[in-house]
Design an enzyme around this catalytic site. Structure first.
Site, mmCIF file in Angstrom:
data_model
loop_
_atom_site.group_PDB
_atom_site.id
_atom_site.type_symbol
_atom_site.label_atom_id
_atom_site.label_comp_id
_atom_site.label_asym_id
_atom_site.label_seq_id
_atom_site.Cartn_x
_atom_site.Cartn_y
_atom_site.Cartn_z
ATOM 1 N N ASP A 132 0.869 -1.182 0.000
ATOM 2 C CA ASP A 132 0.000 0.000 0.000
ATOM 3 C C ASP A 132 0.901 1.226 0.000
ATOM 4 O O ASP A 132 1.913 1.265 0.706
ATOM 5 C CB ASP A 132 -0.908 0.008 1.233
ATOM 6 N N ASP A 133 0.513 2.240 -0.799
ATOM 7 C CA ASP A 133 1.348 3.434 -0.879
ATOM 8 C C ASP A 133 1.154 4.367 0.311
ATOM 9 O O ASP A 133 1.925 5.319 0.496
ATOM 10 C CB ASP A 133 1.071 4.194 -2.181
ATOM 11 N N ASP A 176 -2.841 -3.350 -2.572
ATOM 12 C CA ASP A 176 -3.660 -2.169 -2.820
ATOM 13 C C ASP A 176 -3.794 -1.952 -4.329
ATOM 14 O O ASP A 176 -2.847 -2.192 -5.093
ATOM 15 C CB ASP A 176 -2.999 -0.944 -2.175
ATOM 16 N N MET A 233 -5.100 1.105 -5.960
ATOM 17 C CA MET A 233 -4.790 2.471 -6.387
ATOM 18 C C MET A 233 -3.441 2.911 -5.836
ATOM 19 O O MET A 233 -3.324 3.359 -4.696
ATOM 20 C CB MET A 233 -5.896 3.425 -5.932
ATOM 21 N N ASP A 292 14.616 -66.233 -15.597
ATOM 22 C CA ASP A 292 15.554 -65.607 -16.517
ATOM 23 C C ASP A 292 15.190 -66.062 -17.936
ATOM 24 O O ASP A 292 14.903 -67.248 -18.168
ATOM 25 C CB ASP A 292 16.988 -66.038 -16.173
ATOM 26 N N ILE A 293 15.202 -65.128 -18.895
ATOM 27 C CA ILE A 293 14.884 -65.479 -20.285
ATOM 28 C C ILE A 293 16.052 -66.252 -20.885
ATOM 29 O O ILE A 293 17.203 -65.800 -20.827
ATOM 30 C CB ILE A 293 14.604 -64.213 -21.115
ATOM 31 N N ASN A 319 18.962 -60.098 -28.626
ATOM 32 C CA ASN A 319 19.463 -58.743 -28.876
ATOM 33 C C ASN A 319 20.478 -58.715 -30.003
ATOM 34 O O ASN A 319 20.461 -57.817 -30.851
ATOM 35 C CB ASN A 319 20.096 -58.180 -27.601
ATOM 36 N N ASP A 337 13.433 -55.430 -26.379
ATOM 37 C CA ASP A 337 12.464 -54.730 -25.522
ATOM 38 C C ASP A 337 11.061 -55.292 -25.709
ATOM 39 O O ASP A 337 10.303 -55.440 -24.740
ATOM 40 C CB ASP A 337 12.468 -53.228 -25.837
ATOM 41 N N GLU A 395 17.257 -59.157 -18.068
ATOM 42 C CA GLU A 395 16.253 -60.153 -18.474
ATOM 43 C C GLU A 395 15.772 -60.985 -17.298
ATOM 44 O O GLU A 395 15.179 -62.051 -17.470
ATOM 45 C CB GLU A 395 16.818 -61.071 -19.561
#
Length: 455
Positions: A9-10, A53, A55, A328-329, A336, A345, A371
């Site tokens: 506020d002024d 404020d 104004m 395990d794969i 890959n 993936d 994997e």
């Protein structure tokens, strides 16, 4: 609950008066005498709420608010315009640049404190969510793909036993692009959360129900707690309106209801609600990313170890046995090397899908890395765990895997090792080591098989 409040506020007497009122309620107050000083104070002190404020010479309050709301670093700070102006157009202008509310000079003590309490509660929720989000970012969680929904139209429910007034309010909201329906149209107030209501417009003018009791009920009920409440109040009933804010209402609009002010306030509440919703989504996503393997959607090693620890302790304290399958794969490296990592993936994703499909709801399916996969089986003795592992192995080998987006098919198999908790001295390391040894035996015996090793 307190907060840091910047008073702008002024006129020094006005600043000191607000400072005295706020400090009497244990708020920490920062003062600024003009717009430029306010922007510097925000940057330096990071206030929780700004009383601004309108104004002021040079840069007025509207411009200060516009700049604050345009800056992502300060846009979240609630701004309350404080002015001697009481014209609807002035209020709407302030709300349009992003202010949360207006207070008219001379500032009513009760209205000031009720507003500060409501904004402080909102700020506390938003601040906690922002801190959680920041913690996730520091931990390396990227949730930048979260979508902001702040500007979507709101869905509102108008509660007023005066059907003509309720319809008038609903029509105003519909004209502003929102979805609105009345108590008469809905036939009751049950199922608000299921209806996806964002804002409840609650009239305080009724003699047939107590609006404050309804407000308290909705804020106490977990299913409706997140719904914003906009109270419609008589200007002479400011104290009860302030009490409504204390009880959890988000905003108040006084009669006669002006269409533009109503739409501006609804827009402000919708943006605030969407902002909290966006933060919650980002925090939830951050928590999810911290325990989920992003390629397969399975749980990661961190979650796996946490669950093993809990289940192991429960089993040691007299609970039913816990078994694990470590899989395990077979010949995954050759997949890959021959078809590329993108094809690898695709294989990992399909293996994860078949593991989840052929596991029970209570089982915890994880991908510790590479994997390797693990299925934690609560309340499962060794014999049943071996049968479950065999079912999973058969499901993986039963049909070819499609790679290159379905252009080619290859055969994939799994080898698996099973172990079961054995006594109170067993540790996670013991359990997983036996499963790993059994897995090695399955590999050595020709792959595509399940082995179990006794403790």
């Amino acid at each position: 609950m307190t907060a840091r409040v910047l008073v702008v506020d002024d006129i020094e007497a006005n600043r000191r008066l607000l400072q005295a009122k706020l400090e009497a309620q244990y708020y920490t107050v920062i003062l600024a005498e003009n717009g430029i000083a306010a922007l510097h104070a925000v940057e330096k002190h990071e206030p929780d709420i700004i009383l601004l404020d309108v104004m002021m010479p040079g840069m007025d309050g509207y411009e200060v608010c516009r700049r604050l709301k345009a800056d992502p670093a300060t846009a979240h700070i609630p701004v309350v315009m404080v002015t001697a102006l009481n014209d609807v157009e002035d209020r709407i202008r302030g709300l349009d640049v992003g202010a949360e509310d207006f207070l008219t000079k001379p500032v009513d003590d009760f209205a000031l404190m009720a507003r500060m309490g409501a904004l402080t509660r909102y700020n506390a929720v938003a601040s906690e969510l922002r801190q959680r989000q920041a913690s996730g970012l520091r931990a390396g969680v990227d949730n930048s793909d979260s979508v902001s929904v702040q500007d979507k139209p709101a869905r509102l429910f108008v509660v007023d036993d005066n059907q003509r007034m309720a319809t008038r309010i609903a029509d105003m909201l519909k004209a502003g692009g929102h979805s609105a329906f009345t108590l008469h149209e809905a036939g009751g107030m049950t199922g608000l959360n299921e209806l996806g209501v964002d804002i409840l417009v609650l009239s305080m003018l009724s003699d047939r129900y107590d609006a404050l009791k309804l407000c308290a009920h909705f804020k106490m009920n977990e299913a409706t707690r997140a719904i914003s409440i906009l109270l419609i109040s008589d200007p002479e009933d400011r104290q009860r309106a302030g009490r409504g804010l204390d009880l959890g209402a988000s905003d108040v609009i006084f009669t006669p209801v002006d269409k533009q002010e109503l739409l501006a306030r609804v827009r402000t509440q919708a943006r605030r609600s969407r902002y909290i919703e966006m933060l919650r989504e980002r925090v939830d996503r951050g928590l999810e990313l911290s325990v989920i393997d992003q390629l397969t959607g399975l749980y990661n090693r961190r979650y796996m170890n946490n669950q093993l620890e809990q289940l192991l302790q429960r089993s040691k304290m007299g609970g039913r046995p816990v078994s694990v399958m470590m899989a395990d794969i077979d010949h995954f490296k050759s997949v890959n090397d021959t078809y590329g990592h993108d094809a690898g993936d695709e294989v990992l994703q399909e293996v994860a899908k078949r593991l989840k499909t052929n596991s029970r709801v209570m089982d915890v399916v994880c991908r510790p890395g590479g994997e390797e996969f693990m299925v934690i089986m609560p309340e499962t003795p060794g014999g049943l765990a071996c049968a479950a592992a065999e079912r999973i192995r058969l499901a993986v080998a039963a049909s070819p895997f499609k790679i290159y987006g379905g252009a080619k098919e290859i055969t994939i198999t799994l080898s698996a090792g099973v172990s079961t908790v054995n006594g109170p001295s067993d540790t996670i390391a013991d359990l997983t080591k036996r499963a790993d040894t059994a897995l090695y035996q399955a590999k050595s015996a020709g792959r595509n098989r399940v082995e179990s090793i006794a403790a």
